[in-house]
Structure formats: C-alpha cells, structure tokens
Design an enzyme around this catalytic site. Structure first.
Site, mmCIF file in Angstrom:
data_model
loop_
_atom_site.group_PDB
_atom_site.id
_atom_site.type_symbol
_atom_site.label_atom_id
_atom_site.label_comp_id
_atom_site.label_asym_id
_atom_site.label_seq_id
_atom_site.Cartn_x
_atom_site.Cartn_y
_atom_site.Cartn_z
ATOM 1 N N GLY A 9 41.907 3.115 23.479
ATOM 2 C CA GLY A 9 43.362 3.171 23.333
ATOM 3 C C GLY A 9 44.055 3.054 24.668
ATOM 4 O O GLY A 9 43.469 3.350 25.708
ATOM 5 N N TYR A 13 51.114 5.966 29.588
ATOM 6 C CA TYR A 13 50.715 6.675 30.790
ATOM 7 C C TYR A 13 49.213 6.950 30.889
ATOM 8 O O TYR A 13 48.757 7.509 31.866
ATOM 9 C CB TYR A 13 51.538 7.979 30.922
ATOM 10 N N LYS A 31 40.545 10.601 29.100
ATOM 11 C CA LYS A 31 41.924 10.105 29.188
ATOM 12 C C LYS A 31 42.183 9.854 30.675
ATOM 13 O O LYS A 31 42.271 10.799 31.460
ATOM 14 C CB LYS A 31 42.855 11.185 28.658
ATOM 15 N N ASP A 124 55.268 18.384 19.634
ATOM 16 C CA ASP A 124 55.030 17.018 19.146
ATOM 17 C C ASP A 124 54.007 17.019 18.017
ATOM 18 O O ASP A 124 53.088 16.190 17.991
ATOM 19 C CB ASP A 124 54.577 16.110 20.300
#
Lengths: 298, 308, 47
Positions: A9, A13, A31, A124
């Site tokens: 993915g 950012y 990440k 979120d």
C-alpha cells in the site's frame, strides 16, 4: 532484523510493506514514513502513531513491534493484519451472523475502552481502520489522528474522523469534545455491520449534517443543551427522530437490546451518549446469541 | 504507569544513571582524544608552546561538567518557552526530551545549543501545539534548518518514546483529593495559593534527576511536602492512615472508608519515598553562566583545536 | 480498576477554573464534562 518483501500500500505519508522479522520469522508490516517533502519535519501523523502505540498493549489494539530509522526514513514495524472489517462488510460472498457482529463489536469496544482509559482519543474509527488478524482478533489501527484527551484549556480541531463516522458535535465544529466522538463512530460501524452498507453516507460536510439528522432526528436545546450555540445549527432542516418501529424496520435482524445499544451510541447529546463501559456492560452482550469466538469468525 | 514508556525506558536508580552518564562521557572523551591525537600528527610544525596550549585548553569535559551544561540549557528552555508563551506541558516535555537526549549523546559530540530549538519545536508537535517551522523559527530568531537539523537524531535518542507524564496533572489531582479528604478543614484561597506555588516548583523539579528516580505523583507529593508540611502530613494521615509518628495505622479498627481504599499503600514507606524525593529536588544545582561559558569553550577547543 | 485509590466527589471540589468552563455554552455543547477532567487528574495523581 526485518525484511521488506512486498509493497502492499501507499498513501500520502507512508508506504506499507509486508515482511518478516528474521529472529522468529514472524510476519510483520512495515510502515515506511516518507520524510522528504514535509517542510515542518517529521509529520504529525507519524508522531502520533509512534507516541500512542508505544504506550498501549492490548489484544484489540494493533501492536507496534519496533521502530527504526533507515535511509533517513522512519519505519514502524507493526503486527501483520491481513484483512479489515470493510473488506468483510463489502464482500457479499462472505455471510456473517448476528453472533459474528456481536463479536466484532465487542472487540472494537474493548479496544476503544483501552484507548479511553489511557486518555487517548482515536478520532478515526471506521471499518477499514479495524484490522483483522489471522486468529480472528479485531484490532484498532491507524492512530495517525489520535491524541490525548484534551486538557480543559485546550481547543481541539473538529476536523477529525472520516465524514460518514463523524459525530454531530464535530459536524458543528465543537472544540472541547470527549471520547464520545469515538463511541459515535462505533455506533455507525455497528449499524453498517447490520445493514452491510454505509449507514450515513454524506456527500460532503454540509450534506453529512442533513443525512445524519434525517436518519436520527434533529436535536433541540431541550435534548442537547446549548446546541443552538453552534453557528451551523440555525441553517439546518428539522427532522423528527425515528420511532422505534422505524428502527426495527430498518434493522430487521436486530434485537431490542441491539437497538438500545445502537441508539445509546448514537445519542445526539454527547453528555448522554453511552461510555465504553456502559456499552460493554449492556444487555446486548449478555443475551443470546453469544459472540462468536474470534477463531471462528469469517 | 508501569506500562508506560516513561517508566520502562526512563526510570533509573541513581547508580545506573551515573553509570550511563559516565559511559557516554568516556566514549566521547575517547573520541576527543583521538581527534587531538590526529590533530597533533597532522600538525607536526606546531611549536611546543602551541602544543601545550592545545593540550591545556582542548580537554574533554568531565561527566559533572556535562551535567552542568545540560542543566544550564534545560533551565533556559523553560524561560525561553515562557517568552514564547508556550504551554507549561510543552516546556516540560521539551526539558524531558533535552535531558534524555544527553543520556545517549555527549555535549562534546553535539553541543546543547544545537538541539535547543529542535527539542522545543519537537515538543510542540508532540504535545499537539503545532506551530509551523517557519513561524517557530521566526519567533525563536533562528533558522528552519537549525530547528530541523537534528530532529531524527533526537527521535532516535529518545528511543521513539514520546509520551510524557508530568507532575502537573498529579498536582491537580491531589488538589482535588485534598479538598475531599480534608473537607471543611482547609481554606480554599490558601489551597489556590499552594497550587500556584507548587506548579512553579514542579518546573524546577523537572530540572533535577528526581524525574528519573521517582514517579510524577511522588514528585508532586514531595513538592507539596516542601510547600506545606503540616497540610501534607494531615492529608497523609487521613488518606493513607499515616500515624502521627510516621507509622502506618493499618489494622486499626476505626479506619475511614478512604483509608480502607488506600490500604493498598504502605503509608510510612510512601512518606519515606516522598522525603527522599524531596531531598533530591532540594539538592538541585543551578549552574552559573560563567561555568556554562567555560565548559562551552572547552568543547569548542576540543572540536576545533586550531582555534586555540 | 476495581480498587481505585480515590473517590470522585465532584460536589466537594472547588475548582474555579473547571467550574467556569462548565458554564460556557461552547463547552456544554461540545460535550465537555467536568467529571471526566477530575477523573483524569485523579488517575494521574494515584497512578
């Protein structure tokens, strides 16, 4: 110590890779936070993820295994979670039951409770931020918008939570909100699990207010003191709240306790909205069917 | 708190803390010696006088000197943050980050001035008090490059642990609990003054090693003890069952429900810890500007022997 | 936590700052709750 094997993915950012932890061959996700192009140094989302995930260890919150710098990039090593709730909801070939819904909701609420007892707001919550492990455990992920619960003198931004899951106080621009905003999001997710389609899909921020109140009724000063203080309040349409019968017709398979819980989570007045503990101890979780064991979940 | 990174990564015994500082200093001193050796080898034409001058001025700083310099700049962070009207917690976090940075880096490798603005700016971001770097640099009268240059190094030195529990919230908590426990027995205006005084003292305490040896609530209780011993002792008697001679009164039949709740705590042990904390806070060192200037000069000569 | 070391006794607290916020309309409308603030401060004190 960690290998990056496949890119899975890419966002504004960060780039996410799947890999392996060499010492124990554990599957991991890395990440890689992009650091160039951000004129203010390390991005706030990265700071938040590192800051809050470092403090939490809970089966229903994604585990931050490690953090390291490499080639001037910040890398977050997270537990590998192959699926998310959005995938499950959207994939019509996957059938799930009321017991399954109960299980996912329970795990979500446990994760939220853990955040809130550490005085952390997620801000979120939505189905694609509720990731699923191979053993069926559901985990809260993406803490890029998380923050500490506000100190009394602080003003928080209302521009948080993805639109369809945004609590009415945020839609009105509130700056002193509480964990109730997360509970609202969970209530919307609960509805979506039962309907298998988004429950309140507004086209834009203005439309979201209308969609929300059309479905759940427009609050008044009587049931939500001082709501008329908000500037946007005077411009809205007035809708009556749905009757219980209307809710039963909309959520056909839901029990009365399920409707009570959902209504409690989707109470307009944030003061009266259920807390995580009230949700977790609601009758819904002690009536049949029992929540499906995570390992048995689709 | 036991699960927090502050406890797990940044709590030390005094001996361990000394050892860490000694090791950091030794490692940096060895690098300085190596630099000087290299300098002498590459400048064989120096006169004996020049050599002696370099040897006397370009001397590695000691562990104690490092600590003095770090504390000097840490103190400046608080006053600078005040001038920039930054919230108290931002200043406190900046101090915490700054002091922790120098538990794995020596002032000889990176002079404190170089990370001064970096820690403040990073603390602003971490504490959700975001100011754009351009705006920050302008207010701080520095450059954006200077602010951001060592940000990653700071993050690495902090072990990527960014959450801070400062004693301020604990102070607010005790302020409330004292009102409940000493209900009707304490003047509220006086309590307000105690609160204000303690808040200032907390800022001072953050500049000592108490932050590594004690938990934030213990630091708060120590400061309360320093501010008003009688009030604190009365609170501890009623709250934790502390007897007037300092022993716990566990086992006494007529304990209040408050004391029953608090019976998980050994009151006399708590008092002992709080008194120890008080003594660490009280023995704070306030480095003089002259000392800071001398130490900075030594570092400068170590890094630039030719400057001698 | 079944054995908290404090009792949240809101009626006993004289906290002028928090009390003033409780009366502000934007705070009330936002969902601000003094008990949540007190609970957090007390948790930090007794952690």
């Amino acid at each position: 110590e960690y290998s990056k094997e496949k890119k899975v993915g890419e966002g504004t950012y960060a780039v996410v890779y799947v890999g392996t932890k060499q010492s124990d061959e554990r599957r991991i996700a890395i990440k890689e936070i992009k650091t160039s192009g951000f004129k203010d140094g390390l991005d706030m989302s990265a700071i938040r993820e590192v800051k809050y995930l470092q403090e939490m260890q809970h089966v229903n919150v994604i585990e931050l295994i490690d953090v390291f710098m490499a080639q001037n990039n910040l890398n977050l090593v997270l537990e590998f979670l192959p699926a998310d709730l959005e995938m499950i909801i959207k994939d019509t070939s996957i059938l799930f039951t009321q017991a399954d819904i109960k299980s996912w909701l329970l795990m979500t609420l446990r994760g939220v409770h853990h955040c809130h007892r550490n005085f952390i707001l997620h801000r979120d919550l939505k189905p694609n931020n509720l990731l699923l492990a191979l053993d069926g455990q559901l985990k809260l992920a993406d803490f890029g918008l998380a923050r500490n619960m506000g100190s009394p003198q602080e003003s928080l931004t209302s521009n948080v939570v993805t639109r369809w899951y945004r609590a009415p106080e945020l839609l009105f621009g509130a700056r002193h909100y509480t964990g109730a905003v997360d509970i609202w999001s969970v209530g919307i997710i609960f509805a979506e699990l039962m309907l298998r389609i988004p429950y309140l899909p507004g086209k834009d921020d203005i439309d979201q207010i209308d969609v929300t109140f059309r479905a759940l009724g427009t609050p008044t000063d009587r049931d939500w003191p001082e709501i008329s203080t908000f500037g946007a309040y005077n411009k809205i349409q007035v809708y009556p709240p749905p009757s219980r019968e209307e809710l039963r017709r909309r959520f056909i398979a839901a029990t009365e306790n399920a409707l009570d819980l959902m209504s409690g989570m989707l109470t307009m007045n944030p003061h009266k909205r259920l807390s995580p503990i009230q949700c977790l101890t609601s009758e819904y979780f002690v009536e049949l069917p029992e929540p499906t064991a995570p390992s048995e979940l689709p | 708190y036991r699960h927090s990174t502050q406890y797990r990564n940044w709590s030390f015994t005094p001996e361990r803390l000394d050892q860490i500082r000694t090791e950091v200093n030794a490692s940096a001193s060895a690098r300085v010696e190596e630099t000087l050796k290299h300098f002498f080898e590459s400048h064989p034409d120096l006169s004996r006088e020049e050599e002696e001058a370099v040897a006397s001025k370009a001397v590695p700083v000691t562990t104690h000197e490092e600590l003095l310099l770090v504390n000097y700049f840490a103190r400046m962070i608080i006053s600078f943050a005040g001038k920039m009207n930054l919230p108290t917690e931002v200043a406190a976090t900046a101090v915490a980050f700054f002091r922790r940075f120098f538990l794995s880096n020596s002032v000889m490798d990176l002079p404190p001035k170089e990370v001064f603005h970096t820690t403040l700016f990073f603390a602003c971001k971490t504490e959700n008090y975001f100011i754009g770097v351009d705006s920050f640099a302008k207010k701080a009268k520095t450059t954006t490059e200077a602010v951001l240059k060592h940000e990653f190094k700071l993050l690495e030195s902090l072990n990527f642990t960014l959450m801070n529990h400062h004693p301020y919230k604990a102070l607010h908590g005790f302020f409330l609990d004292i009102q409940n426990v000493l209900s009707g027995r304490v003047d509220m205006q006086y309590m307000g003054q105690v609160y204000t005084n303690c808040k200032k003292s907390i800022s001072d305490a953050l500049l000592t090693d108490a932050v590594y040896f004690f938990t934030p609530p213990q630091i708060t209780l120590a400061i309360l003890l320093m501010e008003d011993e009688a009030l604190m002792m009365r609170y501890m008697q009623l709250k934790f069952g502390l007897q007037q001679d300092g022993d716990a009164s566990a086992g006494q039949p007529s304990q209040s429900s408050e004391q029953q709740l608090a019976n998980g705590i050994n009151a006399s042990k708590l008092l002992e810890v709080v008194k120890n904390c008080k003594s660490v806070i009280s023995s704070k060192i306030i480095p003089a500007k002259d000392d800071a200037v001398k130490i900075t000069a030594k570092i400068h000569y170590c890094q630039n022997p030719m400057a001698v | 936590d079944l054995h908290k070391r404090y009792v949240l006794a809101e009626s006993q607290y004289d906290d002028p700052f928090i009390k003033s916020l409780q009366t502000k309309k934007e705070y009330i409308a936002s969902g601000f709750r003094a008990d949540l603030v007190y609970d957090r401060m007390l948790t930090e004190a007794f952690m």
